[in-house]
Scaffold this motif. Sequence first.
Motif, short mmCIF file in Angstrom:
data_model
loop_
_atom_site.label_atom_id
_atom_site.label_comp_id
_atom_site.label_asym_id
_atom_site.label_seq_id
_atom_site.Cartn_x
_atom_site.Cartn_y
_atom_site.Cartn_z
N GLN A 1 -57.02 -6.27 -6.41
CA GLN A 1 -58.17 -6.95 -7.02
C GLN A 1 -59.11 -5.99 -7.74
O GLN A 1 -60.13 -6.40 -8.25
CB GLN A 1 -58.96 -7.70 -5.93
N VAL A 2 -58.78 -4.71 -7.75
CA VAL A 2 -59.64 -3.71 -8.40
C VAL A 2 -59.72 -3.97 -9.90
O VAL A 2 -58.71 -4.12 -10.56
CB VAL A 2 -59.10 -2.28 -8.14
N LYS A 3 -60.96 -4.05 -10.42
CA LYS A 3 -61.14 -4.29 -11.86
C LYS A 3 -61.57 -3.02 -12.60
O LYS A 3 -61.35 -2.89 -13.79
CB LYS A 3 -62.19 -5.38 -12.09
N GLU A 4 -62.23 -2.09 -11.87
CA GLU A 4 -62.68 -0.85 -12.49
C GLU A 4 -62.20 0.32 -11.65
O GLU A 4 -62.30 0.28 -10.43
CB GLU A 4 -64.21 -0.81 -12.57
N LEU A 30 -60.64 1.54 -17.06
CA LEU A 30 -60.06 2.72 -16.45
C LEU A 30 -60.65 3.95 -17.12
O LEU A 30 -60.63 4.07 -18.34
CB LEU A 30 -58.54 2.71 -16.63
N SER A 31 -61.20 4.83 -16.32
CA SER A 31 -61.80 6.05 -16.84
C SER A 31 -61.08 7.26 -16.26
O SER A 31 -61.02 7.42 -15.05
CB SER A 31 -63.28 6.09 -16.50
N MET A 32 -60.55 8.09 -17.16
CA MET A 32 -59.87 9.32 -16.75
C MET A 32 -60.38 10.46 -17.62
O MET A 32 -59.66 11.05 -18.42
CB MET A 32 -58.35 9.16 -16.90
N ILE A 33 -61.67 10.73 -17.48
CA ILE A 33 -62.32 11.77 -18.27
C ILE A 33 -62.09 13.14 -17.63
O ILE A 33 -62.22 13.29 -16.42
CB ILE A 33 -63.84 11.49 -18.38
N ASN A 34 -61.72 14.11 -18.46
CA ASN A 34 -61.58 15.49 -18.02
C ASN A 34 -60.64 15.64 -16.83
O ASN A 34 -60.99 16.20 -15.80
CB ASN A 34 -62.97 16.07 -17.68
N LYS A 45 -48.13 -0.17 -16.67
CA LYS A 45 -48.43 -1.34 -17.50
C LYS A 45 -49.66 -2.03 -16.93
O LYS A 45 -49.70 -2.40 -15.77
CB LYS A 45 -47.24 -2.31 -17.52
N LEU A 46 -50.70 -2.13 -17.75
CA LEU A 46 -51.97 -2.72 -17.33
C LEU A 46 -52.38 -3.78 -18.36
O LEU A 46 -53.15 -3.51 -19.27
CB LEU A 46 -53.03 -1.62 -17.21
N ASN A 47 -51.83 -4.97 -18.20
CA ASN A 47 -52.04 -6.04 -19.20
C ASN A 47 -53.48 -6.46 -19.38
O ASN A 47 -53.86 -6.92 -20.44
CB ASN A 47 -51.21 -7.27 -18.83
N LYS A 48 -54.28 -6.34 -18.32
CA LYS A 48 -55.66 -6.82 -18.42
C LYS A 48 -56.65 -5.74 -18.83
O LYS A 48 -57.84 -6.01 -18.98
CB LYS A 48 -56.09 -7.44 -17.09
N LEU A 49 -56.16 -4.51 -18.99
CA LEU A 49 -57.06 -3.40 -19.30
C LEU A 49 -57.73 -3.61 -20.65
O LEU A 49 -57.08 -3.89 -21.65
CB LEU A 49 -56.29 -2.07 -19.31
N ARG A 50 -59.05 -3.51 -20.65
CA ARG A 50 -59.83 -3.69 -21.88
C ARG A 50 -60.41 -2.36 -22.36
O ARG A 50 -60.44 -2.08 -23.54
CB ARG A 50 -61.00 -4.65 -21.64
N LYS A 51 -60.92 -1.55 -21.41
CA LYS A 51 -61.57 -0.29 -21.79
C LYS A 51 -60.84 0.87 -21.15
O LYS A 51 -60.63 0.89 -19.95
CB LYS A 51 -63.03 -0.29 -21.32
N LEU A 52 -60.50 1.85 -22.00
CA LEU A 52 -59.81 3.03 -21.51
C LEU A 52 -60.58 4.27 -21.99
O LEU A 52 -60.75 4.49 -23.18
CB LEU A 52 -58.38 3.05 -22.05
N GLU A 53 -61.09 5.02 -21.02
CA GLU A 53 -61.86 6.23 -21.29
C GLU A 53 -60.98 7.44 -21.03
O GLU A 53 -60.58 7.69 -19.91
CB GLU A 53 -63.04 6.31 -20.31
N PRO A 71 -51.71 -3.70 -23.82
CA PRO A 71 -51.71 -4.49 -25.06
C PRO A 71 -53.04 -5.16 -25.40
O PRO A 71 -53.26 -5.54 -26.54
CB PRO A 71 -50.62 -5.53 -24.83
N ASN A 72 -53.93 -5.32 -24.42
CA ASN A 72 -55.18 -6.03 -24.66
C ASN A 72 -56.40 -5.14 -24.76
O ASN A 72 -57.54 -5.61 -24.67
CB ASN A 72 -55.38 -7.10 -23.57
N LEU A 73 -56.16 -3.85 -24.98
CA LEU A 73 -57.25 -2.88 -25.09
C LEU A 73 -58.25 -3.27 -26.19
O LEU A 73 -57.84 -3.60 -27.29
CB LEU A 73 -56.63 -1.52 -25.41
N THR A 74 -59.54 -3.22 -25.86
CA THR A 74 -60.57 -3.48 -26.87
C THR A 74 -61.36 -2.21 -27.18
O THR A 74 -61.87 -2.05 -28.27
CB THR A 74 -61.56 -4.57 -26.41
N HIS A 75 -61.47 -1.30 -26.20
CA HIS A 75 -62.23 -0.05 -26.37
C HIS A 75 -61.38 1.13 -25.94
O HIS A 75 -60.85 1.13 -24.83
CB HIS A 75 -63.49 -0.05 -25.49
N LEU A 76 -61.29 2.13 -26.81
CA LEU A 76 -60.52 3.32 -26.49
C LEU A 76 -61.37 4.54 -26.84
O LEU A 76 -61.83 4.68 -27.96
CB LEU A 76 -59.21 3.35 -27.30
N ASN A 77 -61.58 5.39 -25.85
CA ASN A 77 -62.35 6.61 -26.08
C ASN A 77 -61.43 7.82 -25.95
O ASN A 77 -60.95 8.12 -24.86
CB ASN A 77 -63.50 6.71 -25.08
#
Length: 151
Positions: A1-4, A30-34, A45-53, A71-77
């Motif tokens: 159930q983890v969303k972030e 999902l944030s994977m900075i540094n 495979k993360l179908n619901k992922l919207r933001k990837l840092e 496939p549903n990414l809206t924000h990519l950093n």
Amino acid sequence: QVKELVLDNCRSEDGKVVGLSSDFENLEFLSMININLLSVSNLPKLNKLRKLELSDNRISGGLEVLAEKTPNLTHLNLSGNKIKDINTLEPLKKLPNLHSLDLFNCEVTMLINYRESVFALLPQLTYLDGFDADEQEAPDSDPEADGEALE
């Protein structure tokens, strides 16, 4: 159930993040900075992922995997990575919902006509490095981040 999920500053092993699997099917952020990431090829495979840092890593290409895995990414950093040319971004065309792309501190931003080229390549984009094609700032940005801190 983890969303972030925030894995900033963790160490990745050969570009793999131990424990990050498709079990996180409800992940939206999902944030994977540094984390010393060299590529995104091992993303589950993360179908619901919207933001990837992914800022401050060592990614230089291989972005085609994102269309397949997220496939549903809206924000990519991708700020602070090793992206040098516009062609590297071509696979992002396959992300129809990608509205915001950040490439701050990547070599590609030094190219002549960088912004125009990226907007031409990725017509679905609304914001590049926090600004739209008409240099209007993205509405959700932090006022302190752009040097106009309130006195």
